[in-house]
Design a protein around this motif. Structure first.
Motif, PDB file in Angstrom:
ATOM      1  N   GLU A 153       0.818  -1.218   0.000  1.00 54.92           N
ATOM      2  CA  GLU A 153       0.000   0.000   0.000  1.00 54.92           C
ATOM      3  C   GLU A 153       0.850   1.265   0.000  1.00 54.92           C
ATOM      4  OE1 GLU A 153      -0.395  -2.525   2.007  1.00 54.92           O
ATOM      5  OE2 GLU A 153      -2.387  -3.374   1.553  1.00 54.92           O
ATOM      6  N   ASP A 154       1.927   1.280   0.776  1.00 56.76           N
ATOM      7  CA  ASP A 154       2.761   2.484   0.853  1.00 56.76           C
ATOM      8  C   ASP A 154       3.444   2.768  -0.498  1.00 56.76           C
ATOM      9  OD1 ASP A 154       2.045   2.809   3.459  1.00 56.76           O
ATOM     10  OD2 ASP A 154       3.886   1.960   4.297  1.00 56.76           O
ATOM     11  N   THR A 159       3.599   5.902  -5.548  1.00 55.99           N
ATOM     12  CA  THR A 159       3.503   5.958  -7.017  1.00 55.99           C
ATOM     13  C   THR A 159       2.353   6.858  -7.437  1.00 55.99           C
ATOM     14  OG1 THR A 159       4.378   3.700  -7.105  1.00 55.99           O
ATOM     15  CG2 THR A 159       3.347   4.563  -9.100  1.00 55.99           C
ATOM     16  N   ARG A 160       1.242   6.798  -6.711  1.00 56.41           N
ATOM     17  CA  ARG A 160       0.107   7.677  -7.041  1.00 56.41           C
ATOM     18  C   ARG A 160       0.512   9.146  -6.909  1.00 56.41           C
ATOM     19  NH1 ARG A 160      -3.474   4.273  -3.707  1.00 56.41           N
ATOM     20  NH2 ARG A 160      -4.609   2.842  -5.063  1.00 56.41           N
ATOM     21  N   ASP A 357      11.257   6.113 -10.650  1.00 57.58           N
ATOM     22  CA  ASP A 357      11.811   5.488  -9.445  1.00 57.58           C
ATOM     23  C   ASP A 357      10.711   4.787  -8.649  1.00 57.58           C
ATOM     24  OD1 ASP A 357      14.318   6.365 -10.100  1.00 57.58           O
ATOM     25  OD2 ASP A 357      14.306   8.096  -8.754  1.00 57.58           O
ATOM     26  N   ALA A 358       9.580   5.493  -8.455  1.00 54.16           N
ATOM     27  CA  ALA A 358       8.489   4.916  -7.675  1.00 54.16           C
ATOM     28  C   ALA A 358       7.898   3.695  -8.382  1.00 54.16           C
ATOM     29  CB  ALA A 358       7.407   5.969  -7.438  1.00 54.16           C
ATOM     30  N   GLY A 401       0.530   4.533 -15.347  1.00 54.49           N
ATOM     31  CA  GLY A 401      -0.670   5.083 -14.724  1.00 54.49           C
ATOM     32  C   GLY A 401      -0.408   5.371 -13.264  1.00 54.49           C
ATOM     33  N   PRO A 402      -1.428   5.775 -12.524  1.00 54.45           N
ATOM     34  CA  PRO A 402      -1.239   6.148 -11.120  1.00 54.45           C
ATOM     35  C   PRO A 402      -0.777   5.004 -10.230  1.00 54.45           C
ATOM     36  CG  PRO A 402      -3.577   6.129 -11.699  1.00 54.45           C
ATOM     37  CD  PRO A 402      -2.812   5.997 -12.970  1.00 54.45           C
ATOM     38  N   GLU A 403      -0.967   3.764 -10.665  1.00 54.71           N
ATOM     39  CA  GLU A 403      -0.541   2.621  -9.858  1.00 54.71           C
ATOM     40  C   GLU A 403       0.575   1.838 -10.540  1.00 54.71           C
ATOM     41  OE1 GLU A 403      -3.965   0.346  -8.847  1.00 54.71           O
ATOM     42  OE2 GLU A 403      -4.881   1.961  -7.677  1.00 54.71           O
ATOM     43  N   GLY A 404       1.376   2.541 -11.319  1.00 60.80           N
ATOM     44  CA  GLY A 404       2.541   1.918 -11.920  1.00 60.80           C
ATOM     45  C   GLY A 404       2.306   1.481 -13.359  1.00 60.80           C
TER      46      GLY A 404
END
Length: 549
Positions: A153-154, A159-160, A357-358, A401-404
């Motif tokens: 989750e973190d 990434t978001r 990176d994220a 996207g917002p989740e990778g």
């Protein structure tokens, strides 16, 4: 752990008190007897979104009370603390549904919102319904399941944030580029207009002053002769000379007039003063009426230049200086735009690097979690009589996207040597149920103090396979509380606590009842599940065999 459930006037339940225990709790009964209503009632008190009409026909309101035991350190305490609610080792949730649809909820006798109920429910209950395989079949949910299993989750949140920052940086750059492009389209016009205005340099109020001067100079030729004639009439050869002669004559006579001429003399003095002022004013006017033809031409040229600019730009003459300032501001933006774009492009580059990176860190963590999930699934499938089946979490690169950037898909192969593929193409209904059960067990393995509810998770299986499912549920319940709604006698036989749900008609009203079964009653109920409406001695013998296995 869910200790008790008290339901009043909900759907076809008038009053029901259900006391639950640790371990494996099983609900059985005919189809339509009301087993799902119990889950609807539990979902209602937990704030889940479900049926709109829940109040029993004829009742003013429906009510559900759920009592939970909380072990030290239970995650629910954090939710209670954040909401400012009393904290105890017993949590009592109560929710009322009025006939008009209004819903009111309490937690430990304090009013709470439906959102707080849902936050608490996430820490208290995990429901695995009979239609959960829809989520299992949808690859769009596989990534979320993997993230939940890996506790990512973190990393997902990081990434978001990076994606949001990147989108914001790109939007700022696009806006600046568009704004600069619009200014560039009129750059030639702006530079020409500013140069033109700088050449004229109009000032506020100047047009009105020039117009008045022009009118005066144009009129000078017509009125100067009359003004000059008036000036001559007022001067020493005219009125002034006559008045001074009159004053001198009267002064000579005043000595012998015994004061009778004093008033006249004083008036003459005043008249001479006023006459002098008039003569001076006329003289100044004559000076102004001495028009230089070249000056008139210069005034007219400047006046016409200002008015031409005014017409060209569609503004009043007095607004020209402000318009020139606006044009200069746009040119300054244009001149500074290159530097701004460079800075914004640098910001986009930095945001892209942060997102990369994220996303890379999240992708690496997902790869590690995928291996762990595959290992855990292999361990879960074996006791479900699917030791020859394989489960694999495939990760491929997808659109950012917002989740990778990761695309996650669960694939299975049910037989050695068979190609792996999506669940809906490879697995049968019974196999699907067991894959789902194994996956749900893996996803909740670290959840402490969580009551797990399985609603007909064993559908599509029977015989030895159903027995394997029952044994897995029994093992799962050794360290937790599991509530199972089932039609499988093999699963029901593994229960530590068994309830039968029945529907009856009383006074013309259909009601649902839940009865805790004794050992003898369990034999009859499991025999009914085996044989149907007619329970035979053979069915009872088979039921006893299941219970003793």
């Amino acid at each position: 752990m869910l200790r008790s459930l008290d339901i009043r006037d909900m759907l076809i339940i008038d009053r029901l008190e259900l006391t639950l225990s640790p371990g494996l709790n099983v609900l059985t009964g005919e189809t339509g007897a009301g087993k799902s209503i119990l889950l609807d009632a539990l979902g209602f008190v937990l704030g889940w979104r479900g049926r709109a009409e829940l109040v029993r026909e004829g009742a003013e309101q429906g009510e559900v009370v759920a009592e939970f035991d909380l072990a030290p350190g239970h995650p629910a305490f954090a939710v209670l603390a954040e909401a400012g609610l009393p904290q105890d080792d017993v949590l009592i949730l109560r929710r009322v549904n009025a006939q008009d649809g209004r819903k009111t909820a309490w937690a430990n006798d304090r009013r709470v919102s439906g959102e707080v109920l849902r936050q608490l429910s996430d820490t208290l209950v995990e429901l695995h319904g009979q239609h959960d395989d829809r989520g299992l079949l949808n690859p769009r949910g596989h990534r979320q399941m993997l993230d939940a299993f890996g506790g990512l989750e973190d990393l997902v949140a990081r990434t978001r944030v990076a994606w949001r920052d990147l989108q914001g940086a790109r939007a700022a750059l696009e806006e600046a580029e568009a704004r600069l492009a619009a200014v560039r389209e009129e750059e030639d016009f702006l530079r020409h207009a500013v140069a033109e205005m700088d050449k004229v340099a109009p000032e506020p109020g100047e047009e009105e002053t020039l117009d008045a001067s022009r009118r005066l100079m144009q009129a000078a030729g017509r009125i100067r002769e009359d003004v000059a004639r008036a000036h001559e009439a007022l001067g020493s050869s005219g009125a002034e000379g006559l008045l001074r002669d009159a004053a001198r004559w009267l002064e000579d006579a005043a000595g012998q007039a015994e004061g009778t001429l004093d008033v006249a003399l004083a008036a003459l003095d005043r008249a001479l003063v006023e006459l002098g002022d008039a003569e001076d004013g006329v003289a100044r006017a004559l000076d102004r009426l001495d028009v230089d033809p070249g000056e008139l031409e210069r005034v007219e040229e400047r006046l016409f230049a200002i008015r031409a600019l005014s017409r060209k730009h569609g503004v009043q003459p007095d607004d020209l200086p402000g318009l020139a300032d606006d044009f200069r501001t746009k040119l300054a933006e244009l001149d500074a735009g290159a530097g701004d774009l460079k800075s914004l492009r640098r910001g986009v580059g930095e945001a892209e690097a942060a997102y990369e990176d994220a996303a890379d860190a999240l992708g690496q963590a997902r790869a590690e979690a995928a291996g762990e999930l595959d290992t855990a699934m292999a361990a879960e499938l074996a006791p479900l009589k699917m030791e020859r089946a394989t489960f694999a979490t495939e990760i491929s690169e997808g659109d950012a996207g917002p989740e990778g950037r990761d695309h996650v898909a669960f694939t299975v192969a049910t037989n050695p040597g068979a190609p792996a593929g999506p669940l809906n193409r490879i697995a049968s209904g019974g196999e699907m149920s067991r894959f789902l059960l194994a996956l749900k067990v893996c996803l909740t393995s670290d959840a402490e103090g969580l009551t797990m509810i399985f609603d007909e998770i064993d559908r599509g299986v029977g015989g030895a396979t159903a027995d394997a499912v029952g044994r897995r549920l029994e093992a799962l319940a050794e360290d937790s509380q599991v509530l199972v709604v089932t039609h499988s006698p093999q699963v029901a036989a593994r229960a530590g606590h068994h309830w039968r749900v029945e529907k009856s008609v009383e006074g013309g009203m259909t009601l649902s009842r839940v009865t805790s079964l004794s050992e003898g009653e369990r034999v009859d109920e499991i025999a009914r599940m085996l044989a149907g409406d007619t329970v035979t001695d053979e069915a009872r013998a088979a039921a006893r065999a299941l219970l003793s296995a």
